[in-house]
Design a protein around this motif. Structure first.
Motif, short mmCIF file in Angstrom:
data_model
loop_
_atom_site.label_atom_id
_atom_site.label_comp_id
_atom_site.label_asym_id
_atom_site.label_seq_id
_atom_site.Cartn_x
_atom_site.Cartn_y
_atom_site.Cartn_z
N LEU A 315 0.83 -1.22 0.00
CA LEU A 315 0.00 0.00 0.00
C LEU A 315 0.86 1.26 0.00
O LEU A 315 0.41 2.33 -0.39
N ASP A 316 2.09 1.10 0.47
CA ASP A 316 3.01 2.21 0.59
C ASP A 316 2.38 3.36 1.39
O ASP A 316 2.31 4.50 0.95
N LEU A 317 1.92 3.00 2.61
CA LEU A 317 1.20 3.96 3.44
C LEU A 317 2.11 5.08 3.93
O LEU A 317 3.26 4.84 4.29
N ARG A 318 1.55 6.29 3.94
CA ARG A 318 2.28 7.44 4.48
C ARG A 318 1.32 8.32 5.27
O ARG A 318 0.11 8.30 5.01
N VAL A 319 1.85 9.08 6.16
CA VAL A 319 1.02 9.99 6.95
C VAL A 319 0.39 11.03 6.02
O VAL A 319 1.03 11.47 5.07
N ASN A 320 -0.88 11.36 6.32
CA ASN A 320 -1.68 12.31 5.54
C ASN A 320 -2.17 11.76 4.20
O ASN A 320 -2.78 12.48 3.42
N GLN A 321 -1.92 10.48 3.96
CA GLN A 321 -2.39 9.87 2.73
C GLN A 321 -3.91 9.64 2.82
O GLN A 321 -4.43 9.31 3.89
N ASN A 322 -4.60 9.82 1.71
CA ASN A 322 -6.03 9.54 1.67
C ASN A 322 -6.25 8.08 1.28
O ASN A 322 -5.70 7.64 0.27
N VAL A 323 -7.02 7.37 2.10
CA VAL A 323 -7.28 5.96 1.82
C VAL A 323 -8.77 5.69 1.96
O VAL A 323 -9.55 6.58 2.32
N PHE A 324 -9.15 4.42 1.71
CA PHE A 324 -10.54 4.00 1.91
C PHE A 324 -10.54 2.78 2.82
O PHE A 324 -9.68 1.92 2.66
N ILE A 325 -11.45 2.77 3.77
CA ILE A 325 -11.43 1.62 4.69
C ILE A 325 -12.75 0.87 4.64
O ILE A 325 -13.82 1.43 4.44
N LYS A 326 -12.61 -0.42 4.89
CA LYS A 326 -13.72 -1.34 4.78
C LYS A 326 -13.60 -2.30 5.95
O LYS A 326 -12.49 -2.67 6.33
#
Lengths: 340, 298
Positions: A315-326
Motif C-alpha cells: 500500500l506504501d502507506l504514508r502519513v496524511n495519505q487519503n485511503v478508503f477503509i472497509k
C-alpha cells in the motif's frame, strides 16, 4: 468429574463478588475463568474448592452436592498463584504431603511421588527445598502436590501469574499437554485473554460477579455475546452506530448502538469501493510483526487499524495519505459498558 | 487417571536454566583485607578493647588460682546453690516465655484489634526500662502488700523476696526475645500454605503441627536461648526482688558481687569465670540454632 454451579451468590460486606452464577464444566474439561480483577473469577474458583463458603446456590462435584462440605472433604487439588509450597519440606515431602495425611503405605507413597516428579519433570530435584528452585519449577511442584491425592477436580488460581513472560508461555503450553495426558477436570483463573484462549477448551468470561459468556475460544472470538466480551478479549475500536458507516451491518442494528470492530478486521484500500469509506492516515506505528495505522474519519472520529508488513509495503502507506477503509467483521451492541 | 506418565520431551529449557547462581546474585561482595584497610583495623581494635582483652584478663586472673583450688571454690556448696538458682530459674523463665512469647507474637501478627500498635511497642519495655526500676516495680507489686502479692499471701505463697521473685524478674526481663525473633517469621509466613494444607486434606490441628509450627521452631528456640542467656546475666532487677540469701534465692552474679564486697577477689573471679564459660557455650548454641533455622532458606 463434572462440576455444576447452580445460581451461586457471594457477598463480601457490601461488595457482591458473585451474582447468581451458574456454570457447568464437563468431565475432563479444561476451563478458563477469565475476567478483570474484581470480576469474581477467583471467588468462584474458591467457592468450587470449598475455601470460600457461598451465601446461596449449590455446587455439585461429580453429581454430589458439596455446597456444605469442607474443603478437606471435597477431594480437590488447588494450585495457588504464589505456589504456597511448604518451605521447610523438600520437594519430595511436599508432593507426599496429601498422601501422608491419608496415611498411605510408605512404598505406595514413594512410588507415586516418583511417578509425579517424573510427570512434572523434576526427577532428581526431589531432595531440594523450594527455595532452591526457580518459579516455574516451584509451580510444577505445586501441581504435582495437588495431583498426588488424585483429586476429582484440579483448580488453579492464576497459576502462571507470578512467573516471567517466557517461563509463563512455556509452562502454559506444557500445562495444556499435561492435561491431555492426565485428563483431570480442571478450572483455572486468569486475567490474561491470550492465556485463556491458548490453554482452555472452554472460556468463561466474567465481569461484576456475573458470567458474560461461555464458549470455546473460537466461539468467543467469532461471536462475542456482549460489548464487554468483545472489548475484553482484545483491542477494539468503538464508534457511534448512527454514523452508518459500516455496510456489513444492517441499519437497524446500528442505529442506537455502538459499533465494535477490531484493528485487524479493518481493510485499507487505495481505491474507492462501494462498501468503503474515506479516511486519512494520521499516524503510523511499527509494532514489529505488523504495522498500526491511526486513521482519521471525516467526522473526526479516530480508528486504529493493524495491517501486515506485506500489506503495508504494497500500500506504501504514508502519513496524511487519503485511503478508503472497509470492515471485514464488526458487531453492534446496545450496551455502553466496555472494558478499558 | 495418571497411571503411566509419558510426558518426556516437553521443552522447558529456559526455565531449567534460570536458576543457576541466582542465590548468589544479591550476596554482599566479600572483601579480603590484603592491605590493612581501616574498617578492618578499627573493627579488630574495637573488638579487642571491648571484648577480647577484658575476657582474657578475667581468664588470666582465674589462672593464677591453682586448678585444685579453682575447682574447690567453683564447687563450694554456696556456689552450687547459686548456679542452681541462676540456671534452673533462668531455664524455667525462658521456657515460660517460649510459650507465652509465641502466643503474644501470634496475636500481634494474626489479630487485628484496637491498641495493637501500642501493645506491640510495650513488648519492648523490659529492654528499655532500667533493670533497677523493673526490680523496684516488681518488688512493690509482688510483695505481701502489693497488688498481686496480696492475692497469693493468704495461701502462704510468698512471691517477692524468694526464688519465686527471682523467677518473676527473669520472666519480665527475658520476655521480649521470643516475641521479637518470632514476629518477623510469622509475618512472612503466607496464609496460603494453610489453605494448601487444608486442600490436601489436613485438619486444622495437622495443619498447625505439620505446616505452621515447624518453620517457627527455630526462631522460638533462638528466642528462648537468647532469653535464657539474658536471664542468666540478669542482676539489677533480681537483687531488688530477691532476699539474696545464700542457699535460698541467691543468684550467681549477686554472689560475685557479694564476694567482691568482702574483698574475696579470688572467689569472685572463679565464679565469674564459670559464668563466662556458660555464656560462651550458650552463644555457640544460639548460633547453631540460627544456622539450623536457616537451612532451608536458600
Amino acid at each position: 468429574m463434572s462440576i455444576i454451579v447452580e445460581s451461586v451468590s457471594k457477598n463480601f460486606g457490601e461488595f457482591q463478588a458473585l451474582d447468581r452464577v451458574s456454570l457447568k464444566v464437563k468431565d475432563g474439561g479444561l476451563v478458563a475463568l477469565l475476567g478483570p480483577s474484581g470480576s469474581g473469577k477467583s471467588t468462584l474458583l474458591r467457592a468450587i474448592s470449598g475455601l470460600e463458603t457461598v451465601d446461596s446456590g449449590k455446587i455439585l462435584i461429580n453429581g454430589q452436592d458439596t455446597t456444605n462440605l469442607d474443603v478437606r472433604q471435597r477431594n480437590i487439588g488447588f494450585v495457588f498463584q504464589h505456589y504456597a509450597l511448604f518451605k521447610h519440606l523438600t520437594v519430595r515431602q511436599n508432593v507426599a504431603f496429601g498422601l501422608d495425611i491419608r496415611k498411605r503405605p510408605r512404598g505406595e507413597v514413594q512410588q507415586r511421588v516418583g511417578d509425579l516428579l517424573e510427570l512434572v519433570q523434576l526427577t532428581g530435584l526431589g531432595d531440594r527445598y523450594p527455595s532452591q528452585l526457580s518459579g516455574g519449577q516451584r509451580q510444577r511442584v505445586a501441581l504435582a502436590r495437588a495431583l498426588a491425592v488424585q483429586p476429582q477436580v484440579l483448580l488453579l488460581d492464576e497459576p502462571f501469574g507470578a512467573l516471567d513472560a517466557k517461563v509463563r508461555k512455556e509452562l502454559r503450553a506444557w500445562l495444556r499437554r499435561l492435561h491431555d495426558e492426565v485428563h483431570v477436570t480442571s478450572v483455572f483463573v486468569t486475567h490474561d485473554q491470550e492465556e485463556a484462549m491458548e490453554v482452555a477448551d472452554e472460556v468463561v468470561i466474567m465481569n461484576h460477579g456475573r458470567i458474560e459468556q461461555v464458549g470455546t475460544p473460537e466461539e468467543i472470538y467469532d461471536n462475542p455475546a456482549t460489548a464487554f466480551v468483545m472489548s475484553f478479549i482484545g483491542p477494539v475500536n468503538v464508534l457511534p452506530g448512527h454514523l452508518g458507516l459500516f455496510k456489513t451491518l444492517t441499519t437497524q442494528e446500528t442505529r442506537n448502538s455502538n459499533v465494535f470492530l477490531r484493528p485487524q478486521d479493518i481493510e485499507i484500500l487505495e481505491q474507492p469501493h462501494p462498501e468503503a469509506i474515506p479516511a486519512v492516515v494520521a499516524r503510523i506505528i511499527h509494532l514489529g510483526w505488523e504495522v498500526q495505522a491511526e486513521l482519521a474519519l471525516p467526522d473526526e472520529h479516530n480508528l486504529t487499524a493493524h495491517v501486515s508488513r506485506e500489506q503495508f509495503k504494497s500500500l506504501d502507506l504514508r502519513v496524511n495519505q487519503n485511503v478508503f477503509i472497509k470492515s471485514k467483521f464488526a458487531k453492534a451492541f446496545p450496551e455502553v459498558e466496555v472494558f478499558r | 487417571m495418571l497411571d503411566k506418565p509419558q510426558l518426556e520431551s516437553l521443552p522447558l529449557a529456559a526455565d531449567s536454566q534460570a536458576r543457576v547462581g541466582v542465590s548468589d546474585q544479591y550476596a554482599p561482595q566479600i572483601v579480603r583485607p590484603s592491605r590493612l584497610s581501616w574498617p578492618w583495623v578499627v573493627t579488630i581494635a574495637y573488638l579487642s578493647i571491648m571484648l577480647l582483652i577484658p575476657m582474657a584478663a578475667m581468664i588470666t586472673k582465674s589462672m593464677t588460682v591453682e586448678p585444685a583450688e579453682f575447682w574447690r571454690i567453683a564447687t563450694e556448696p554456696v556456689a552450687l546453690s547459686a548456679y542452681d538458682v541462676t540456671f534452673v530459674t533462668s531455664f524455667l523463665a525462658a521456657a515460660v516465655n517460649g510459650v507465652m512469647g509465641t502466643l503474644v507474637a501470634w496475636v500481634l501478627v494474626r489479630y487485628e484489634f484496637p491498641g495493637r500498635k501500642i501493645i506491640d511497642a510495650v513488648v519492648d519495655l523490659p529492654f528499655a526500662l532500667p533493670t533497677a526500676v523493673a526490680g523496684l516495680v516488681l518488688a512493690t507489686v509482688y510483695s505481701q502488700q502489693g497488688w498481686i502479692g496480696q492475692l497469693f499471701a493468704p495461701f502462704g505463697i510468698q512471691m517477692a523476696f524468694s526464688r519465686m521473685g527471682v523467677f518473676i524478674a527473669m520472666v519480665f526481663i527475658s520476655f521480649p526475645f521470643v516475641v521479637r525473633t518470632l514476629q518477623p517469621v510469622l509475618q512472612e509466613q503466607e496464609q496460603e500454605i494453610e489453605e494448601a494444607a487444608w486442600s490436601l486434606g489436613a485438619s486444622p490441628l495437622q495443619t498447625f503441627v505439620r505446616v505452621i509450627l515447624p518453620p517457627l521452631v527455630p526462631p522460638i528456640l533462638t528466642g528462648v536461648a537468647l532469653g535464657f542467656s539474658r536471664a542468666v546475666g540478669e542482676y539489677g532487677s533480681v537483687i531488688l526482688i530477691a532476699s539474696n540469701v545464700p542457699f535460698n534465692d541467691l543468684i550467681a552474679p549477686v554472689l560475685v558481687f557479694q564476694r567482691l564486697e568482702q574483698y574475696n577477689f579470688e572467689g569472685a573471679t572463679v565464679v565469674g569465670t564459670v559464668l563466662l564459660i556458660a555464656s560462651l557455650v550458650l552463644l555457640l548454641l544460639i548460633n547453631a540454632l540460627q544456622r539450623w533455622g536457616r537451612r532451608y532458606a536458600n
